[in-house]
Design an enzyme around this catalytic site. Structure first.
Site, mmCIF file in Angstrom:
data_model
loop_
_atom_site.group_PDB
_atom_site.id
_atom_site.type_symbol
_atom_site.label_atom_id
_atom_site.label_comp_id
_atom_site.label_asym_id
_atom_site.label_seq_id
_atom_site.Cartn_x
_atom_site.Cartn_y
_atom_site.Cartn_z
ATOM 1 N N CYS A 156 34.871 44.694 30.261
ATOM 2 C CA CYS A 156 35.560 45.610 31.175
ATOM 3 C C CYS A 156 35.501 47.020 30.595
ATOM 4 C CB CYS A 156 37.017 45.175 31.355
ATOM 5 S SG CYS A 156 37.978 46.226 32.466
ATOM 6 N N HIS A 164 36.480 40.401 39.659
ATOM 7 C CA HIS A 164 36.968 41.301 38.615
ATOM 8 C C HIS A 164 37.586 42.567 39.219
ATOM 9 C CE1 HIS A 164 36.568 43.081 34.450
ATOM 10 N NE2 HIS A 164 36.661 44.186 35.171
ATOM 11 N N GLU A 165 36.873 43.193 40.138
ATOM 12 C CA GLU A 165 37.366 44.453 40.717
ATOM 13 C C GLU A 165 38.580 44.217 41.611
ATOM 14 O OE1 GLU A 165 36.317 47.054 39.273
ATOM 15 O OE2 GLU A 165 34.612 46.047 38.348
ATOM 16 N N HIS A 207 41.577 44.000 39.478
ATOM 17 C CA HIS A 207 42.083 45.320 39.096
ATOM 18 C C HIS A 207 43.034 45.872 40.159
ATOM 19 C CE1 HIS A 207 40.310 46.517 35.322
ATOM 20 N NE2 HIS A 207 39.075 46.270 35.735
#
Length: 163
Positions: free
Chosen positions: A89, A131-132, A135
């Site tokens: 990351c 993953h995004e 976030h």
């Protein structure tokens, strides 16, 4: 417009769930340009708005020659059993660990014209989508690690020069 500085683990914006984008205005258009400029640097698969200090639901991506963005994304489907997948990351530099990720993911959101966007894929693209989107929900990939591996990762974070 601008390549923006990446916020590092420990910054509260990374642990705060993001607000949906209600109105597409010049500020949102500028944000998208900055996200796209920032993700185009070598070695970057995705950049979420909180990683550049903006707490709204938007991210850009750059995977396998697919470059783009999505506003208000949400994961609508994953397939396959989550498996440990090597992951890093930008907000946690120099660390690489196996996070649990599904091999397929599908995200729906909108573009700058308010039109529906569907992003789906397998492998690295699926990993990036998960993953995004994490976030945007205030989740950093370290939280996806098994307990023992997370303890090792957190020790490395605390010992790092950037923390």
């Amino acid at each position: 417009m601008t390549v923006r500085q990446i916020r590092l683990y420990g910054d509260p914006v990374l642990r705060t769930p993001c607000a949906p984008i209600e109105t597409i205005d010049e500020g949102v258009r500028a944000l998208v340009e900055d996200l796209l400029d920032t993700v185009k640097l070598p070695g970057r698969a995705g950049v979420a708005a909180p990683q550049i200090g903006v707490g709204v639901r938007a991210f850009s991506y750059n995977v396998d020659e697919r470059v783009g963005y999505v506003l208000n994304p949400r994961i609508v489907e994953v397939r396959g059993e989550a498996v440990p997948t090597g992951e890093g990351c930008l907000s946690v530099p120099d660390l690489w660990h196996d996070a649990l990720r599904h091999p397929y993911a599908r995200v729906e959101g909108i573009d700058l014209d308010g039109q529906k966007v569907v992003l789906e894929g397998e492998g690295l693209f699926a990993q990036m989508l998960q993953h995004e989107t994490d976030h945007l929900d205030g989740v950093v990939y370290l939280q996806r690690l098994p307990k023992e591996e997370r303890a090792v990762a957190m020790r490395r974070v605390r010992e790092s020069a950037w923390f």
